[in-house]
Design a protein around this motif. Sequence first.
Motif, PDB file in Angstrom:
ATOM      1  N   VAL A  84      67.178  21.300  -2.440  1.00  8.52           N
ATOM      2  CA  VAL A  84      66.333  22.351  -2.303  1.00  8.52           C
ATOM      3  C   VAL A  84      64.581  21.983  -2.120  1.00  8.52           C
ATOM      4  O   VAL A  84      63.872  22.587  -2.292  1.00  8.52           O
ATOM      5  CB  VAL A  84      66.262  23.325  -3.648  1.00  8.52           C
ATOM      6  N   SER A  85      64.690  20.603  -1.837  1.00 12.61           N
ATOM      7  CA  SER A  85      63.270  20.221  -1.373  1.00 12.61           C
ATOM      8  C   SER A  85      62.172  20.343  -2.512  1.00 12.61           C
ATOM      9  O   SER A  85      61.023  20.444  -2.105  1.00 12.61           O
ATOM     10  CB  SER A  85      62.917  20.854  -0.279  1.00 12.61           C
ATOM     11  N   CYS A  86      62.596  19.790  -3.717  1.00 12.71           N
ATOM     12  CA  CYS A  86      61.378  19.760  -4.715  1.00 12.71           C
ATOM     13  C   CYS A  86      61.061  18.391  -4.937  1.00 12.71           C
ATOM     14  O   CYS A  86      61.279  17.654  -3.980  1.00 12.71           O
ATOM     15  CB  CYS A  86      62.086  20.389  -6.059  1.00 12.71           C
ATOM     16  N   GLY A  87      60.048  18.247  -5.640  1.00 11.99           N
ATOM     17  CA  GLY A  87      59.472  16.791  -5.918  1.00 11.99           C
ATOM     18  C   GLY A  87      60.191  16.137  -7.079  1.00 11.99           C
ATOM     19  O   GLY A  87      59.561  15.085  -7.535  1.00 11.99           O
ATOM     20  N   TYR A  88      61.223  16.392  -7.576  1.00  8.10           N
ATOM     21  CA  TYR A  88      61.855  15.777  -8.736  1.00  8.10           C
ATOM     22  C   TYR A  88      62.108  14.416  -8.604  1.00  8.10           C
ATOM     23  O   TYR A  88      61.509  13.510  -9.295  1.00  8.10           O
ATOM     24  CB  TYR A  88      63.139  16.805  -9.263  1.00  8.10           C
ATOM     25  N   ASP A 132      47.850  12.782  -2.348  1.00  7.39           N
ATOM     26  CA  ASP A 132      47.205  13.422  -1.758  1.00  7.39           C
ATOM     27  C   ASP A 132      45.602  13.259  -2.073  1.00  7.39           C
ATOM     28  O   ASP A 132      45.457  13.244  -3.291  1.00  7.39           O
ATOM     29  CB  ASP A 132      47.804  14.852  -1.740  1.00  7.39           C
ATOM     30  N   PHE A 186      58.065  17.572   0.209  1.00 12.18           N
ATOM     31  CA  PHE A 186      57.178  18.792   0.422  1.00 12.18           C
ATOM     32  C   PHE A 186      57.107  19.242   1.809  1.00 12.18           C
ATOM     33  O   PHE A 186      56.555  18.380   2.616  1.00 12.18           O
ATOM     34  CB  PHE A 186      56.055  19.025  -0.513  1.00 12.18           C
ATOM     35  N   TYR A 187      57.225  20.469   2.176  1.00 10.28           N
ATOM     36  CA  TYR A 187      56.883  20.857   3.658  1.00 10.28           C
ATOM     37  C   TYR A 187      55.417  20.430   4.089  1.00 10.28           C
ATOM     38  O   TYR A 187      54.890  20.110   5.016  1.00 10.28           O
ATOM     39  CB  TYR A 187      57.167  22.361   3.731  1.00 10.28           C
ATOM     40  N   LEU A 188      54.512  20.801   2.892  1.00 13.04           N
ATOM     41  CA  LEU A 188      53.226  20.498   3.324  1.00 13.04           C
ATOM     42  C   LEU A 188      52.674  19.201   3.545  1.00 13.04           C
ATOM     43  O   LEU A 188      51.467  18.937   3.914  1.00 13.04           O
ATOM     44  CB  LEU A 188      52.192  21.215   2.356  1.00 13.04           C
ATOM     45  N   PRO A 238      59.843  19.204   9.730  1.00 13.36           N
ATOM     46  CA  PRO A 238      59.973  20.645   9.335  1.00 13.36           C
ATOM     47  C   PRO A 238      61.040  21.159   8.474  1.00 13.36           C
ATOM     48  O   PRO A 238      61.018  22.004   7.922  1.00 13.36           O
ATOM     49  CB  PRO A 238      60.052  21.483  10.651  1.00 13.36           C
ATOM     50  N   ILE A 270      64.462  20.034   5.635  1.00 14.48           N
ATOM     51  CA  ILE A 270      64.758  19.150   4.597  1.00 14.48           C
ATOM     52  C   ILE A 270      65.383  18.049   5.151  1.00 14.48           C
ATOM     53  O   ILE A 270      65.178  16.962   4.633  1.00 14.48           O
ATOM     54  CB  ILE A 270      65.594  20.025   3.380  1.00 14.48           C
ATOM     55  N   ARG A 305      63.004  15.522   6.087  1.00 12.82           N
ATOM     56  CA  ARG A 305      62.114  15.094   5.087  1.00 12.82           C
ATOM     57  C   ARG A 305      63.043  14.037   4.336  1.00 12.82           C
ATOM     58  O   ARG A 305      62.701  12.880   3.786  1.00 12.82           O
ATOM     59  CB  ARG A 305      61.466  16.166   4.309  1.00 12.82           C
TER      60      ARG A 305
END
Lengths: 308, 339
Positions: free
Chosen positions: B235-239, B251, B273-275, B287, B289, B292
């Motif tokens: 689900v593309s979280c930062g865990y 960042d 993260f997408y950003l 763009p 998952i 990434r």
Amino acid sequence: MNGIVDTIKNVLKETDLVLGWTTDPVTGVATPARFHDEKEAEQAVFDSTCAHNLAVHLPRLKDSRVGIVAKGCDARSVIELIIEHEVQREQLAVIGVGCGSLLDVKKIWRRYGYGVAIKDRDDSLLIGGEQVNRDEFIQRKCHGCLEADPDIYDVIAGEVTGEIPTDTVRPHPLHDMFVSLTPAERRSFWREQFSRCIRCYACREVCPMCFCRDVCIMQTQIPRWAGGAVDAKQSEMIQLIRVNHLAGRCTGCGECERACPVGIPLMLLLDEQNHAIEEMFAYGAGASLKARPPLLVFDVNKDIWGKG
Amino acid sequence: MKFIASDRIDGLLERLGERGPVWAPREPEGAAGTVLFAPWRPGDAVELDRFTTLSAKKLVLPASEKLLSFSYSLTPEGEALDITGADQGRGDTVLFGARVCDARAFTVLDALLALPPGESYQDPGYRSRRRNLLVITLACTAGDAACFCSSWKEGTASTQGSDLMLYPAGEGYLARSVSPRGEELLALDIWEDSDLEPPELAVTDRVPFEALEAKLVGSLFSDLDFWRELTAKCVSCGYCTYTCPTCYCFDMYDEMSSSRDGERCRSWDACMFYLYTLETSGHNPRPTIAHRYRNRIGHKFSYYPANQGPVLCTGCGRCIRGCPVGLDIRDVLRAAGER
């Protein structure tokens, strides 16, 4: 009445894929899986470790005909996503499963170690061969279960239970403690909790209703709504924004709290809000396809809050 | 060997506290059983049996930090820009109860962030925190089903990144220094002499990854279907990145307190993260998952070892234990090997 494997095979005749679970060979507990054909579907399972709410994937599958295995709580998310036009009823085949409360696998792993043998049979739970009190290891959300059986389905796999699995509908386990606190104590309770937050956004990403996803205001650069610091103050503000954006939309599936790596009781915030909205607007998100969200239909001239 | 009884650990921590703040694995109250590295104060219970959810990397790479503050002024005399660097001076910090994978992670990060001056870009904040960190490592006599540090040659026997090693033995721990600073700690009058034998160390899961370095920039890079299939449930979280002891991306941003004054800061960032790769033009080279996650694995097992030497992973298993969707990096590595 077919089992989960046969049901998925049938549903695959009319869909591109089915969202379900399979057993992770390392841990022996369920993990989300996608089934595209009969052979893959052989691996499908449904048991008390199927905690994930698979509805989170639906907004990313707008162009597919999707089968989804849904427990009662997941079905509420499916309904709410349909109401909000994130997914069309026609593109879905909902496979309803009856649920008799889920295990909090992370809690078990934290206590006994990752991958410990878990045997869940009717009234007995064995962890690493040791008999334990099952009630102590079920998901927090199951204590306040709203819907044991799905309210939306095209086909049922296995048997539905027809009853709410726990003895009574209860609020969040921390509710009584929380409401006994003074406002100042509540503030310091949340500051303490959010001091552990690492801003991984797992809470947001597992939430079926947080479908802004890549353009979430918590991370956008222009404009910058949230500060960049990783500290309790920012995390608290971010979470309050999230909770507010879920007003009248949160279906109480508890995924945010389950996903949180540092054990912040996020559902305490959402449960309180959900109850308030139920009282004010007689609306529970995801309860019925026919219901219309209060934010959409509230008429200040007719529906003045508190009037009755 | 030197020895300390379990019931004297508090005494040891108090002595260590004379050198600076002590961080140890603890279970905070109301945290649903989560164990974290947290500041230790006399009277606090230490949790040495269970693994921590988060790594100890924030001791060298804080989740967010101020780098400098700036102030712009315009007067009839002219304009001025004052820049003040953040204070990097600090005393020792003691990390107690790290595991072999945690300690080794520091040396993996050193390969990029603490290279000698002149050899590479410098990260003064990291360098100073790293230099002042004392690492006391608890060797593992048992792993869990997520551990895979034995994928590396030394496995649980590694002493890299540690100053002092502790080995469970009898009703306490045997101690061995593996650095001059560890030697100083052994000189404290708190240790006893012991004839106990060091224990048999754990052997964990082994995942072969040697062949991946070339493959990840070759056939696997263009094989987006492979990545799509394996990350379907992500689900593309930062865990995974934020619990990882070796993920170091950050960042940079300015926090403005007025239109003229502000602070330049950095915070952890996650390649999931997408950003993370969103460009000003609106174009995003990663763009989805799958894009990434491909980068996450590529960076860890190909680009970093090619450029810096070590693999950017120590097999600690944290990304596996708490992944909200149960994605196991070992499945990906094995599938990549077989592809």
